[in-house]
Design a protein around this motif. Structure first.
Motif, PDB file in Angstrom:
ATOM      1  N   VAL A 236       8.059   2.436 -15.667  1.00  0.00           N
ATOM      2  CA  VAL A 236       8.719   1.896 -14.474  1.00  0.00           C
ATOM      3  C   VAL A 236       8.708   3.012 -13.429  1.00  0.00           C
ATOM      4  N   LEU A 237       8.300   2.677 -12.222  1.00  0.00           N
ATOM      5  CA  LEU A 237       8.295   3.631 -11.124  1.00  0.00           C
ATOM      6  C   LEU A 237       9.095   3.055  -9.976  1.00  0.00           C
ATOM      7  N   GLU A 238      10.035   3.841  -9.472  1.00  0.00           N
ATOM      8  CA  GLU A 238      10.875   3.410  -8.360  1.00  0.00           C
ATOM      9  C   GLU A 238      10.764   4.443  -7.237  1.00  0.00           C
ATOM     10  N   LYS A 239      10.520   3.942  -6.022  1.00  0.00           N
ATOM     11  CA  LYS A 239      10.477   4.848  -4.875  1.00  0.00           C
ATOM     12  C   LYS A 239      10.980   4.105  -3.647  1.00  0.00           C
ATOM     13  N   HIS A 240      11.727   4.831  -2.811  1.00  0.00           N
ATOM     14  CA  HIS A 240      12.249   4.222  -1.586  1.00  0.00           C
ATOM     15  C   HIS A 240      11.095   3.719  -0.719  1.00  0.00           C
ATOM     16  N   PHE A 241      11.373   2.641  -0.007  1.00  0.00           N
ATOM     17  CA  PHE A 241      10.329   1.911   0.713  1.00  0.00           C
ATOM     18  C   PHE A 241      10.801   1.612   2.133  1.00  0.00           C
ATOM     19  N   THR A 242       9.889   1.793   3.087  1.00  0.00           N
ATOM     20  CA  THR A 242      10.223   1.539   4.482  1.00  0.00           C
ATOM     21  C   THR A 242       9.034   0.934   5.209  1.00  0.00           C
ATOM     22  N   HIS A 243       9.292   0.344   6.340  1.00  0.00           N
ATOM     23  CA  HIS A 243       8.223  -0.173   7.197  1.00  0.00           C
ATOM     24  C   HIS A 243       7.799   0.864   8.221  1.00  0.00           C
ATOM     25  N   ASP A 244       8.572   1.972   8.327  1.00  0.00           N
ATOM     26  CA  ASP A 244       8.261   2.989   9.333  1.00  0.00           C
ATOM     27  C   ASP A 244       8.845   4.324   8.887  1.00  0.00           C
ATOM     28  N   LYS A 245       7.987   5.210   8.379  1.00  0.00           N
ATOM     29  CA  LYS A 245       8.454   6.493   7.847  1.00  0.00           C
ATOM     30  C   LYS A 245       8.931   7.448   8.936  1.00  0.00           C
ATOM     31  N   SER A 246       8.641   7.141  10.178  1.00  0.00           N
ATOM     32  CA  SER A 246       9.065   8.026  11.272  1.00  0.00           C
ATOM     33  C   SER A 246      10.485   7.762  11.738  1.00  0.00           C
ATOM     34  N   LEU A 247      11.109   6.685  11.224  1.00  0.00           N
ATOM     35  CA  LEU A 247      12.472   6.382  11.644  1.00  0.00           C
ATOM     36  C   LEU A 247      13.430   7.477  11.179  1.00  0.00           C
ATOM     37  N   PRO A 248      14.420   7.822  11.988  1.00  0.00           N
ATOM     38  CA  PRO A 248      15.347   8.894  11.609  1.00  0.00           C
ATOM     39  C   PRO A 248      16.406   8.403  10.622  1.00  0.00           C
ATOM     40  N   GLY A 249      16.932   9.357   9.852  1.00  0.00           N
ATOM     41  CA  GLY A 249      18.118   9.091   9.036  1.00  0.00           C
ATOM     42  C   GLY A 249      17.914   8.187   7.842  1.00  0.00           C
ATOM     43  N   ASN A 250      19.015   7.993   7.170  1.00  0.00           N
ATOM     44  CA  ASN A 250      19.104   7.140   5.987  1.00  0.00           C
ATOM     45  C   ASN A 250      18.024   7.500   4.969  1.00  0.00           C
ATOM     46  N   ASP A 251      17.306   6.510   4.417  1.00  0.00           N
ATOM     47  CA  ASP A 251      16.329   6.795   3.368  1.00  0.00           C
ATOM     48  C   ASP A 251      14.889   6.676   3.843  1.00  0.00           C
ATOM     49  N   HIS A 252      14.650   6.629   5.134  1.00  0.00           N
ATOM     50  CA  HIS A 252      13.279   6.510   5.631  1.00  0.00           C
ATOM     51  C   HIS A 252      12.471   7.776   5.364  1.00  0.00           C
ATOM     52  N   TYR A 253      13.137   8.925   5.411  1.00  0.00           N
ATOM     53  CA  TYR A 253      12.431  10.204   5.395  1.00  0.00           C
ATOM     54  C   TYR A 253      11.851  10.563   4.029  1.00  0.00           C
ATOM     55  N   HIS A 254      12.270   9.910   2.968  1.00  0.00           N
ATOM     56  CA  HIS A 254      11.653  10.172   1.664  1.00  0.00           C
ATOM     57  C   HIS A 254      11.107   8.881   1.055  1.00  0.00           C
ATOM     58  N   ALA A 255      10.726   7.952   1.925  1.00  0.00           N
ATOM     59  CA  ALA A 255      10.228   6.646   1.477  1.00  0.00           C
ATOM     60  C   ALA A 255       8.712   6.554   1.631  1.00  0.00           C
ATOM     61  N   MET A 256       8.121   5.668   0.854  1.00  0.00           N
ATOM     62  CA  MET A 256       6.725   5.304   1.050  1.00  0.00           C
ATOM     63  C   MET A 256       6.687   4.015   1.871  1.00  0.00           C
ATOM     64  N   ASP A 257       5.512   3.716   2.420  1.00  0.00           N
ATOM     65  CA  ASP A 257       5.329   2.441   3.083  1.00  0.00           C
ATOM     66  C   ASP A 257       4.243   1.659   2.353  1.00  0.00           C
ATOM     67  N   LYS A 258       3.871   0.517   2.887  1.00  0.00           N
ATOM     68  CA  LYS A 258       2.917  -0.339   2.171  1.00  0.00           C
ATOM     69  C   LYS A 258       1.557   0.336   2.006  1.00  0.00           C
ATOM     70  N   GLU A 259       1.164   1.166   2.985  1.00  0.00           N
ATOM     71  CA  GLU A 259      -0.130   1.836   2.875  1.00  0.00           C
ATOM     72  C   GLU A 259      -0.095   2.892   1.770  1.00  0.00           C
ATOM     73  N   ASP A 260       1.014   3.620   1.655  1.00  0.00           N
ATOM     74  CA  ASP A 260       1.172   4.565   0.541  1.00  0.00           C
ATOM     75  C   ASP A 260       1.057   3.840  -0.793  1.00  0.00           C
ATOM     76  N   LEU A 261       1.700   2.694  -0.861  1.00  0.00           N
ATOM     77  CA  LEU A 261       1.699   1.930  -2.105  1.00  0.00           C
ATOM     78  C   LEU A 261       0.296   1.450  -2.447  1.00  0.00           C
ATOM     79  N   LYS A 262      -0.455   1.048  -1.445  1.00  0.00           N
ATOM     80  CA  LYS A 262      -1.838   0.631  -1.681  1.00  0.00           C
ATOM     81  C   LYS A 262      -2.677   1.790  -2.192  1.00  0.00           C
ATOM     82  N   VAL A 263      -2.473   2.979  -1.603  1.00  0.00           N
ATOM     83  CA  VAL A 263      -3.191   4.171  -2.063  1.00  0.00           C
ATOM     84  C   VAL A 263      -2.872   4.443  -3.531  1.00  0.00           C
ATOM     85  N   PHE A 264      -1.580   4.377  -3.862  1.00  0.00           N
ATOM     86  CA  PHE A 264      -1.180   4.619  -5.250  1.00  0.00           C
ATOM     87  C   PHE A 264      -1.823   3.616  -6.194  1.00  0.00           C
ATOM     88  N   LYS A 265      -1.795   2.341  -5.837  1.00  0.00           N
ATOM     89  CA  LYS A 265      -2.367   1.311  -6.708  1.00  0.00           C
ATOM     90  C   LYS A 265      -3.867   1.532  -6.912  1.00  0.00           C
TER      91      LYS A 265
END
Length: 355
Positions: A236-265
């Protein structure tokens, strides 16, 4: 190997086919439209589950709770103040999100942080995730366990004794299937602090349980942390997910986006071909090598019919077309049944039937 566990539409029964959780958390920032967009993008990227976090600031943290995250990334000093910004969703919104997940074909998940959340969410989810910080929250553990669903327990900042305690509580109150996640409770986690080697320790200490990984490292173009965790055996792999990694604050700064996920897959598929079988056995492609690169017992001098073989009479050479050196001790003392020349590859037909 642990027993198979059904997580939503995926059966966990082998390594290198991990269940991927896109941890949306509260990166929707209170917008149902953004939450649905994140579900859609998690599905597009290839995640198995889209996970939220369900809490109310009043039941999660006292008003004087200090922060534990990197204040240069998220400047809010108070846990209560931060959580209050993102606790606006109610049960209607979660019903809506669960239905949206179903419509796009991805599992709906949300980590409950209080007993009311457990009761309202359990029926909507194929399994229940417990956050690292609640590994000692006895009432929450018991509430989750009584629903009898698979439990994924994150172990960030925990001792083995605490992990063992939580598992015993879960089992005592009805949980039969538990997956442990290695996790480092830093937001974000520096790569040098990821300590993916701890996955192996959890596998050693809890051999009857599947192990996974919850990642808080900033994503890199190669998605190395998730790849490495998979190679260490995470199912099982869990990682924070966002639509825009450039957004400030909260959990955006250590999240992957859909393109990261595609690269991983994609990289996962590449590595999967390298990993291959988990059962050690010769491959068909190795047949020629077994035959020609291994050795046979070979005569080191001419022998006349009736000669009893001594160790000085034989050596071992390639190819493996004759008697294998594995029978070395059996050959010594046997009698040859015909004249044989030096460098002859010995076969059983060259020997009398008895010593």
């Amino acid at each position: 190997m642990p027993n198979p566990i059904q997580l939503g539409n995926k059966l966990i029964n082998k390594h290198f086919d991990p269940y991927i959780i896109a941890e949306i958390g509260v990166n929707h920032e209170g917008s149902i439209d953004i939450a649905k967009r994140l579900i859609d993008e998690a599905k597009e990227g290839g995640a198995d589950g889209a996970k939220f976090q369900t809490y109310k600031a009043e039941t999660l943290a006292s008003k004087n709770s200090p922060s534990y995250w990197d204040r240069t990334k998220e400047p809010t000093a108070s846990q209560y103040e931060l959580f209050k910004k993102y606790d606006s969703f109610g049960w209607k919104e979660y019903d809506d999100l669960a239905k949206h997940c179903q419509s796009v074909g991805i599992d709906f998940l949300s980590t409950p942080f209080d007993l009311e959340a457990v009761e309202n969410l359990a029926s909507k989810m194929p399994f229940i995730k417990i956050a690292s910080a609640d590994i000692t929250s006895v009432p929450l553990l018991r509430s989750v366990a009584k629903h009898g669903k698979p439990v994924i327990l994150s172990t960030g900042s925990s001792t083995i004794a605490e992990v063992d305690f939580a598992m015993n509580e879960l089992k005592a109150f009805g949980a039969k299937e538990i997956i442990l996640l290695h996790c480092i409770l830093n937001y974000p986690t520096k790569p040098e602090n990821a300590n993916l080697g701890m996955i192996g320790d959890l596998k050693r200490i809890f051999p009857h349980h599947w192990i996974g990984y919850s990642d808080h490292t900033p994503p890199d173009p190669e998605m190395k942390s998730l790849i490495a965790a998979t190679l260490f055996g995470s199912v099982v792999l869990e990682k924070h997910f966002t639509h825009d990694k450039s957004l400030p604050g909260n959990d955006h700064y250590h999240a992957m986006d859909k393109e990261d996920l595609k690269v991983f897959k994609k990289k996962l598929k590449d590595y999967e071909s390298l990993i291959g079988s988990e059962v050690k056995a010769p491959l068909k492609s190795e047949d020629l090598s077994r035959k020609n690169a291994r050795r046979s017992i070979v005569l080191s001098r001419d022998l006349s019919k009736g000669t009893r073989i001594q160790e000085k009479d034989i050596t071992f050479k390639r190819p493996a077309h004759g008697i294998s050196p594995i029978h070395w001790d059996e050959i010594i003392g046997r009698v040859v049944n015909r004249d044989l020349s030096e460098d002859h590859i010995l076969n059983w037909e060259d020997l009398t039937s008895s010593v």
